[in-house]
Design a protein around this motif. Structure first.
Motif, PDB file in Angstrom:
ATOM      1  N   TYR A 269      23.791  70.089  65.126  1.00  0.00           N
ATOM      2  CA  TYR A 269      22.402  70.159  64.375  1.00  0.00           C
ATOM      3  C   TYR A 269      22.193  71.503  63.774  1.00  0.00           C
ATOM      4  N   VAL A 270      23.000  72.560  63.968  1.00  0.00           N
ATOM      5  CA  VAL A 270      22.861  73.735  63.373  1.00  0.00           C
ATOM      6  C   VAL A 270      24.227  74.012  62.669  1.00  0.00           C
ATOM      7  N   CYS A 271      24.892  73.155  62.348  1.00  0.00           N
ATOM      8  CA  CYS A 271      26.194  73.385  61.373  1.00  0.00           C
ATOM      9  C   CYS A 271      26.259  72.939  60.067  1.00  0.00           C
ATOM     10  N   PRO A 272      26.106  73.832  59.111  1.00  0.00           N
ATOM     11  CA  PRO A 272      25.730  73.609  57.657  1.00  0.00           C
ATOM     12  C   PRO A 272      26.670  72.616  57.357  1.00  0.00           C
ATOM     13  N   PHE A 273      27.799  72.813  57.464  1.00  0.00           N
ATOM     14  CA  PHE A 273      29.068  71.991  57.158  1.00  0.00           C
ATOM     15  C   PHE A 273      29.054  70.355  57.562  1.00  0.00           C
ATOM     16  N   CYS A 274      28.170  70.213  58.773  1.00  0.00           N
ATOM     17  CA  CYS A 274      28.096  69.020  59.438  1.00  0.00           C
ATOM     18  C   CYS A 274      26.924  68.189  58.318  1.00  0.00           C
ATOM     19  N   TYR A 275      26.016  68.840  57.972  1.00  0.00           N
ATOM     20  CA  TYR A 275      24.970  68.216  57.091  1.00  0.00           C
ATOM     21  C   TYR A 275      25.761  67.990  55.861  1.00  0.00           C
ATOM     22  N   ILE A 276      26.167  68.663  55.330  1.00  0.00           N
ATOM     23  CA  ILE A 276      27.154  68.580  54.093  1.00  0.00           C
ATOM     24  C   ILE A 276      27.946  67.329  54.174  1.00  0.00           C
ATOM     25  N   GLY A 277      28.630  67.412  55.089  1.00  0.00           N
ATOM     26  CA  GLY A 277      29.839  66.377  55.400  1.00  0.00           C
ATOM     27  C   GLY A 277      29.115  64.989  55.655  1.00  0.00           C
TER      28      GLY A 277
ATOM     29  N   GLY B 189      36.630  72.000  65.504  1.00  0.00           N
ATOM     30  CA  GLY B 189      35.629  72.326  64.713  1.00  0.00           C
ATOM     31  C   GLY B 189      34.781  70.937  64.123  1.00  0.00           C
ATOM     32  N   VAL B 190      33.802  71.224  63.784  1.00  0.00           N
ATOM     33  CA  VAL B 190      33.037  70.162  63.076  1.00  0.00           C
ATOM     34  C   VAL B 190      32.404  70.352  61.661  1.00  0.00           C
ATOM     35  N   PRO B 191      32.255  69.348  60.990  1.00  0.00           N
ATOM     36  CA  PRO B 191      32.212  67.824  61.528  1.00  0.00           C
ATOM     37  C   PRO B 191      33.769  67.389  61.542  1.00  0.00           C
ATOM     38  N   TYR B 192      33.967  66.203  62.214  1.00  0.00           N
ATOM     39  CA  TYR B 192      34.954  65.835  62.607  1.00  0.00           C
ATOM     40  C   TYR B 192      34.740  64.201  62.993  1.00  0.00           C
ATOM     41  N   PHE B 193      35.415  63.467  61.893  1.00  0.00           N
ATOM     42  CA  PHE B 193      35.092  62.072  61.810  1.00  0.00           C
ATOM     43  C   PHE B 193      36.321  61.100  61.979  1.00  0.00           C
ATOM     44  N   VAL B 194      36.140  60.288  62.932  1.00  0.00           N
ATOM     45  CA  VAL B 194      37.332  59.415  63.450  1.00  0.00           C
ATOM     46  C   VAL B 194      36.954  58.208  62.922  1.00  0.00           C
ATOM     47  N   LEU B 195      37.944  57.432  62.291  1.00  0.00           N
ATOM     48  CA  LEU B 195      37.517  56.050  61.876  1.00  0.00           C
ATOM     49  C   LEU B 195      38.652  55.009  62.464  1.00  0.00           C
ATOM     50  N   ASN B 196      37.859  54.198  63.390  1.00  0.00           N
ATOM     51  CA  ASN B 196      38.706  53.029  63.809  1.00  0.00           C
ATOM     52  C   ASN B 196      39.513  53.836  65.085  1.00  0.00           C
TER      53      ASN B 196
ATOM     54  N   TYR C  90      42.257  57.034  62.826  1.00  0.00           N
ATOM     55  CA  TYR C  90      42.412  58.057  61.312  1.00  0.00           C
ATOM     56  C   TYR C  90      41.300  59.140  61.632  1.00  0.00           C
ATOM     57  N   ALA C  91      41.532  60.344  61.188  1.00  0.00           N
ATOM     58  CA  ALA C  91      40.787  61.532  61.503  1.00  0.00           C
ATOM     59  C   ALA C  91      40.381  62.064  60.129  1.00  0.00           C
ATOM     60  N   ILE C  92      39.391  62.712  59.797  1.00  0.00           N
ATOM     61  CA  ILE C  92      39.158  63.602  58.524  1.00  0.00           C
ATOM     62  C   ILE C  92      38.293  64.877  59.359  1.00  0.00           C
ATOM     63  N   SER C  93      38.805  65.954  58.907  1.00  0.00           N
ATOM     64  CA  SER C  93      38.414  67.048  59.596  1.00  0.00           C
ATOM     65  C   SER C  93      37.540  68.150  58.420  1.00  0.00           C
ATOM     66  N   GLY C  94      36.265  68.206  58.747  1.00  0.00           N
ATOM     67  CA  GLY C  94      35.323  69.122  57.842  1.00  0.00           C
ATOM     68  C   GLY C  94      34.737  68.160  56.693  1.00  0.00           C
ATOM     69  N   ALA C  95      33.820  68.926  56.115  1.00  0.00           N
ATOM     70  CA  ALA C  95      33.006  68.383  55.025  1.00  0.00           C
ATOM     71  C   ALA C  95      33.928  68.288  53.638  1.00  0.00           C
ATOM     72  N   GLN C  96      35.079  67.456  53.653  1.00  0.00           N
ATOM     73  CA  GLN C  96      35.890  66.818  52.726  1.00  0.00           C
ATOM     74  C   GLN C  96      35.062  66.471  51.717  1.00  0.00           C
TER      75      GLN C  96
ATOM     76  N   VAL D  98      35.934  58.285  50.150  1.00  0.00           N
ATOM     77  CA  VAL D  98      36.179  57.138  49.600  1.00  0.00           C
ATOM     78  C   VAL D  98      37.616  56.476  49.767  1.00  0.00           C
ATOM     79  N   GLY D  99      38.497  57.432  49.627  1.00  0.00           N
ATOM     80  CA  GLY D  99      39.888  56.869  49.733  1.00  0.00           C
ATOM     81  C   GLY D  99      40.223  56.687  51.143  1.00  0.00           C
ATOM     82  N   ALA D 100      39.785  57.424  52.251  1.00  0.00           N
ATOM     83  CA  ALA D 100      40.004  57.115  53.812  1.00  0.00           C
ATOM     84  C   ALA D 100      39.362  55.706  53.702  1.00  0.00           C
ATOM     85  N   LEU D 101      38.332  55.303  53.571  1.00  0.00           N
ATOM     86  CA  LEU D 101      37.462  54.221  53.740  1.00  0.00           C
ATOM     87  C   LEU D 101      38.386  53.192  53.069  1.00  0.00           C
ATOM     88  N   GLN D 102      38.754  53.130  51.927  1.00  0.00           N
ATOM     89  CA  GLN D 102      39.456  52.142  51.239  1.00  0.00           C
ATOM     90  C   GLN D 102      41.001  51.843  52.050  1.00  0.00           C
TER      91      GLN D 102
END
Length: 240
Positions: A9-17, A180-187, A190-196, A202-206
């Motif tokens: 909650y104090v990670c700026p890129f987490c909020y942006i991501g 590091g965070v944010p770190y997103f894990v899909l199903n 699959y992983a996405i690292s950072g506030a991409q 969108v591409g990852a979701l598809q």
């Protein structure tokens, strides 16, 4: 589809991501079938509740830079935040330990309020300059989210309440190799690292949706087709 999001909650890129993921989901036709779950991650578990320093001083000390350079770096992050509609008030941010905030979020999850509390915690820190290490402030945030204030006060004063839930998330992050965070894990695949950029989400979701939809849930290892009933018929076919 399930998306697990490790953040602090104090990670700026987490909020942006978080905002960029939300933008991507708003463009995703099957967004109603996507579940987003927030996971705990402390950028600095040893951070004091009251450091006596502002965010510019903390950054300068951490990276060995001048105070002016730290302010410029924060301004750059603030500019990125503005592109997704966020207003970062760095001069009012209060560096603190976020363990209690994470415990609150875990309690909120049991009440179906995880998403709203997580958003309010981020907004409170980055925009309103609230002290997330202060228990009364956390109780205010929880009450504003529709939680029972007394229940929240009681759990926050019990240092063991939901502590295991937070540690479990952090342990899983270590197993995944999250640095590091944010770190997103899909199903859980699959992983996405950072506030991409939003386009990356969108591409990852598809990609995940298409691949998961195209793949059968189970791999059929059967060796014969005459040991089951189908279409109301249980007749064993004649051998030819």
């Amino acid at each position: 589809m399930k998306i697990e999001v490790w953040s602090d909650y104090v990670c700026p890129f987490c909020y942006i991501g978080k905002r960029r993921l939300e933008e991507a989901l708003s463009q995703f036709p099957d967004k109603d079938q996507v579940e987003v779950e927030f996971k705990s991650f402390e950028l600095d578990p040893n951070s004091p509740k009251n450091s006596g320093e502002n965010i510019h001083e903390v950054l300068a000390k951490k990276y060995g830079m001048s105070l002016e350079k730290a302010k410029q770096a924060n301004q750059g992050v603030g500019s990125q935040a503005a592109t997704v509609g966020l207003n970062f008030n760095f001069d009012e941010m209060k560096p603190t330990n976020t363990f209690d905030a994470h415990r609150l979020a875990k309690f909120a999850k049991t009440m179906g309020k995880e998403a709203v509390v997580s958003e309010k915690l981020l907004h409170a820190y980055f925009t309103d300059g609230k002290h997330l290490g202060d228990l009364e402030t956390l109780a205010d945030i929880a009450e504003d989210a529709g939680l029972n204030r007394q229940d929240v006060v009681t759990l926050l004063h019990d240092k063991n309440a939901f502590a295991a839930d937070v540690r479990q998330d952090e342990s899983l992050a270590q197993q995944y190799g999250v640095r590091g965070v944010p770190y997103f894990v899909l199903n859980q695949k699959y992983a996405i690292s950072g506030a991409q950029p939003t386009e990356t989400f969108v591409g990852a979701l598809q990609k995940v949706w298409q691949e998961e939809s195209a793949s059968p849930m189970f791999q059929d290892l059967s060796t014969t087709d005459d040991a089951s009933c189908a279409d109301g018929n249980c007749v064993i076919p004649e051998k030819k």
